[in-house]
Design an enzyme around this catalytic site. Sequence first.
Site, mmCIF file in Angstrom:
data_model
loop_
_atom_site.group_PDB
_atom_site.id
_atom_site.type_symbol
_atom_site.label_atom_id
_atom_site.label_comp_id
_atom_site.label_asym_id
_atom_site.label_seq_id
_atom_site.Cartn_x
_atom_site.Cartn_y
_atom_site.Cartn_z
ATOM 1 N N HIS A 199 -9.633 3.579 -9.380
ATOM 2 C CA HIS A 199 -10.015 4.628 -8.422
ATOM 3 C C HIS A 199 -9.064 5.813 -8.534
ATOM 4 C CE1 HIS A 199 -11.359 1.014 -5.720
ATOM 5 N NE2 HIS A 199 -12.243 1.253 -6.695
ATOM 6 N N TYR A 227 -8.712 3.399 4.722
ATOM 7 C CA TYR A 227 -7.754 2.988 5.754
ATOM 8 C C TYR A 227 -8.119 3.737 7.032
ATOM 9 C CZ TYR A 227 -4.673 1.271 2.001
ATOM 10 O OH TYR A 227 -4.138 0.598 0.932
ATOM 11 N N PRO A 229 1.937 -5.820 4.671
ATOM 12 C CA PRO A 229 0.901 -5.746 3.626
ATOM 13 C C PRO A 229 0.212 -4.384 3.521
ATOM 14 C CG PRO A 229 0.081 -6.961 5.518
ATOM 15 C CD PRO A 229 1.536 -6.705 5.769
ATOM 16 N N LYS A 255 2.227 -3.957 -1.563
ATOM 17 C CA LYS A 255 3.382 -3.880 -2.460
ATOM 18 C C LYS A 255 3.923 -5.228 -2.927
ATOM 19 C CE LYS A 255 3.607 0.505 -2.705
ATOM 20 N NZ LYS A 255 3.226 1.102 -3.990
ATOM 21 N N TYR A 311 2.542 5.183 -3.072
ATOM 22 C CA TYR A 311 1.413 4.229 -3.112
ATOM 23 C C TYR A 311 1.121 3.791 -4.553
ATOM 24 C CZ TYR A 311 -3.112 2.247 -1.712
ATOM 25 O OH TYR A 311 -4.165 1.406 -1.459
HETATM 26 C C1 PHB Z 1 -6.378 -5.928 -0.260
HETATM 27 O O1 PHB Z 1 -7.384 -5.629 -0.954
HETATM 28 O O2 PHB Z 1 -6.108 -7.116 0.096
HETATM 29 C C2 PHB Z 1 -5.460 -4.822 0.189
HETATM 30 C C3 PHB Z 1 -5.684 -3.535 -0.294
HETATM 31 C C4 PHB Z 1 -4.853 -2.505 0.126
HETATM 32 C C5 PHB Z 1 -3.821 -2.767 1.012
HETATM 33 C C6 PHB Z 1 -3.598 -4.063 1.495
HETATM 34 C C7 PHB Z 1 -4.437 -5.096 1.081
HETATM 35 O O3 PHB Z 1 -3.022 -1.733 1.415
#
Ligand code: PHB
Length: 388
Positions: free
Chosen positions: A73, A198, A286, A290, A378
């Site tokens: 992406h 998000y 989470p 990371k 990120y």
């Molecule tokens: C996930 O797909 O489990 C996931 C993706 C992004 C994040 C945290 C978890 O920031």
Amino acid sequence: MERTRIGIVGAGPAGLMLSHLLARAGIDSVVLERRSRDWIEARIRAGLLEHGSVDLLDRTGLGARMEKLALRHRGIEISTGGRRRHIDFMEATGGKGVTVYAQHEVVKDLVAARLEAGGDLRFEVEGVRLEGVDGPEPRLVWPGGAIACDFIAGCDGYHGVSRASIPPEALTLFHREFPYAWLGLLAEAPPFQDELVYARHEAGFALFSMRSPELTRAYVQCRADEDPDKWTAGELWDELDRRLAVQLNRGPLLLKSVTPMRAFVAEPMRHGRLFLAGDSAHIVPPTGAKGMNLAFADVVALSRALVRYYREGDEAGLDAYSDTCLARVWKVQRFSMWMTRLLHRDPAHDEFERRLGAAELEYLLGSDAARRALAENYTGLPLDLTDV
Ligand code: PHB
Ligand code: APR
């Protein structure tokens, strides 16, 4: 007694990647894993690879399945106030995007590579104990046997035996517990769009992610003691749609569980001839995805230090290992904590704090400089792979 150069406890991303890197340098190791191969290869965990982790897998011959299966992406979306706004990481970093490739797929690739190379992976080994880590010949001992080692790598995660083998007075532990957690689902439902979303919502955080073109992964912020069984699938889908301001594709749930939210660091990451790597030494919230990436950074540093020791007799890398790793760990901890606070609703916050948080997010979304800082962290801080 059996002998090996590096005894590794734990066959997660840290232990397996360390064994793989050492083997490429001609250094033998034995990996002791308490679970079965099937269990570790089916364990649904994180799903994002930093730019540096993708390079690491590619450069060490582990990129084939990733090339076929990974989703690439340009960036992510952030949803707040009912609006979704895109952040283009590729543009902000000059080419670094987001790679979605499930952790259990990485584990499968690592296990296959180690076994194909004749690696010594031992599964379902219960009751491992570490002995003599303060002396010249540490040992891994279990009811079924014992192995003398030059060094031991504790890659057995947050609940493992390795960190527990260090005298408490030799460690300083840093903890942050959160008053919330994540209630997550994994569903047989095609992702409603390519990129992750998000959400910062007055009801709490939410995240739309995926594992493949067929599997949706998504989370809502919940109470730290939430009972997942209290939520029907429909209620969870509805809450996700509400907070994300989207309409997710729905399908049968394969998993519904609560992921605890914690931050943890153990210092130092070395005690005598025992080196801690990955979740055994640190846990980051989470939100920034990371965990696996940080585990890889640790073992790149550890394998580099061990190669230097065996090839040049130089212990400088080993002596610097803990400081080298902790410098990155705390920067990643900082980012993960910042992203968590930015997007979650803290029940202890008053309206003043809530407006500060909303303003922080609006500033981020409106500032090229702030978006670049988000993108840089990120997609991953620089990872030195020159000698990998
Ligand atoms: C996930 O797909 O489990 C996931 C993706 C992004 C994040 C945290 C978890 O920031
Ligand atoms: N003996 C042998 N193996 C053990 C023991 C033990 N006493 N305790 C734990 N293990 C194994 C676990 O079964 C697991 O397979 O160690 C492994 C640790 O793997 P992870 O927990 O995945 O930790 P790590 O390799 O550091 O990777 C960190 O993985 O779990 C995610 O969120 C985590 O994304 C992060 C990444």
